[in-house]
Write a protein that holds these residues in place. Structure first.
Motif, PDB file in Angstrom:
ATOM      1  N   LYS A 105       0.853  -1.186   0.000  1.00  0.00           N
ATOM      2  CA  LYS A 105       0.000   0.000   0.000  1.00  0.00           C
ATOM      3  C   LYS A 105       0.887   1.234   0.000  1.00  0.00           C
ATOM      4  CE  LYS A 105      -3.739  -2.309   2.508  1.00  0.00           C
ATOM      5  NZ  LYS A 105      -4.592  -2.300   3.737  1.00  0.00           N
ATOM      6  N   SER A 107      -0.196   4.327  -0.697  1.00  0.00           N
ATOM      7  CA  SER A 107      -0.961   5.445  -0.142  1.00  0.00           C
ATOM      8  C   SER A 107      -2.348   4.911   0.180  1.00  0.00           C
ATOM      9  CB  SER A 107      -1.045   6.605  -1.143  1.00  0.00           C
ATOM     10  OG  SER A 107      -1.830   6.244  -2.264  1.00  0.00           O
ATOM     11  N   SER A 108      -3.206   5.774   0.672  1.00  0.00           N
ATOM     12  CA  SER A 108      -4.573   5.346   0.976  1.00  0.00           C
ATOM     13  C   SER A 108      -5.369   5.062  -0.291  1.00  0.00           C
ATOM     14  CB  SER A 108      -5.281   6.420   1.803  1.00  0.00           C
ATOM     15  OG  SER A 108      -5.316   7.661   1.091  1.00  0.00           O
TER      16      SER A 108
END
Length: 277
Positions: A105, A107-108
């Motif tokens: 991941k 980033s969000s």
């Protein structure tokens, strides 16, 4: 506490049988399997978060049941009415390899899923079933012998999936874009075509499936406008690759071989309604 290491052992069993249509020529014994696996599952946080799972495995098989193709003979007086598309017991074989999978991941909004598998699957001790030369073309039979690579066992397989969530307001819903790429090495689906190919009976070894590179794409819209509807738009085989997925094994019964092709480029939509909360 973010790391799990495990060891696994399992034993499997598959019953034998008899094909009464070819009694005396088509029987097979039970198959036994011992599976050993050592693996690790880990998760991590930081600028890039995610998880990684890795496992090494070794499968030892006894009397493995694999397909065998034997064409009928050409002497009408003694020849069997059809050939055999049946089961052969392989005395011993091994399947060993490594599997790696995980999620990163960045980033969000952006996530990358990946997977890799290495497979070494081979016959270590072959056994030749009974074959009556007066009824069948035993010279064109495809018996698995020691050193032969197992069926449907590509050496390498790689998968990448990228997902991006659009930064839109919650009132609009959740919209994500996705791409999935899958590479699969060449693999043997059947050895039934190899001997006829080497003898010049057919122009190609159709039981050897070439490597493939397939790309799929999708757009997913969940909770459309805050409602209970989800919409998905998808496209498979984006590059419209032409590839084979199997040989039909018709030499033993019809005297001809046929191939099955993979799905062409396809696109469509799915609409789903979610009942309840």
């Amino acid at each position: 506490e973010d790391v799990l290491i495990y060891v696994k052992w399992a034993r499997g069993f598959r019953g034998g049988s008899v094909n009464e249509a070819n009694f005396g020529a088509e029987t097979w014994n039970p198959e036994k399997l011992d599976l050993y696996e050592l693996g690790m599952k880990a998760s991590f946080d930081g600028a890039i978060s995610g998880n990684v799972n890795i496992a090494g495995f070794w499968n030892k098989l006894k009397d493995q049941q694999t397909p065998v193709t034997i064409p009928a003979c050409t002497n009408a007086a003694t020849c069997a009415p059809t050939g055999i598309n049946g089961i052969q017991n392989v005395a011993t074989s091994e399947i060993k390899g490594i599997e790696l999978e995980g999620t990163l991941k960045f980033s969000s909004n952006f996530r990358l899923d990946f997977g890799y598998a290495y497979l070494d699957a081979r016959v270590t001790g072959g056994s030749v079933p009974f074959c009556d030369n007066t009824r069948f073309l035993c010279a064109q039979a495809a018996f698995l012998t020691a050193g032969t690579r197992s069926l449907f066992a590509p050496e390498n397989r790689v998968t990448f999936s990228a997902t991006y969530d659009l930064p839109v307001d919650d009132s609009i819903g959740d919209i994500s874009l996705g791409l999935t790429f899958v590479h699969t090495d060449q693999q043997v689906q059947t050895y039934g075509s190899r001997t006829p190919f080497l003898q010049g009976v057919i122009p190609e070894d159709y039981g050897l499936l070439p490597a493939t590179d397939l790309l799929n794409a999708s757009i997913n819209w969940k909770k459309i406008g805050g409602s209970d509807f989800d919409l998905s738009l998808f496209m498979t085989n984006v590059t419209n690759e032409k590839y084979r997925v199997a040989a039909a094994g018709g030499l033993a019964s019809t005297g001809a071989e046929f191939i099955l092709t993979g799905e062409p480029r396809m696109f469509g939509a799915r609409l789903k309604y979610n009942f309840g909360r």
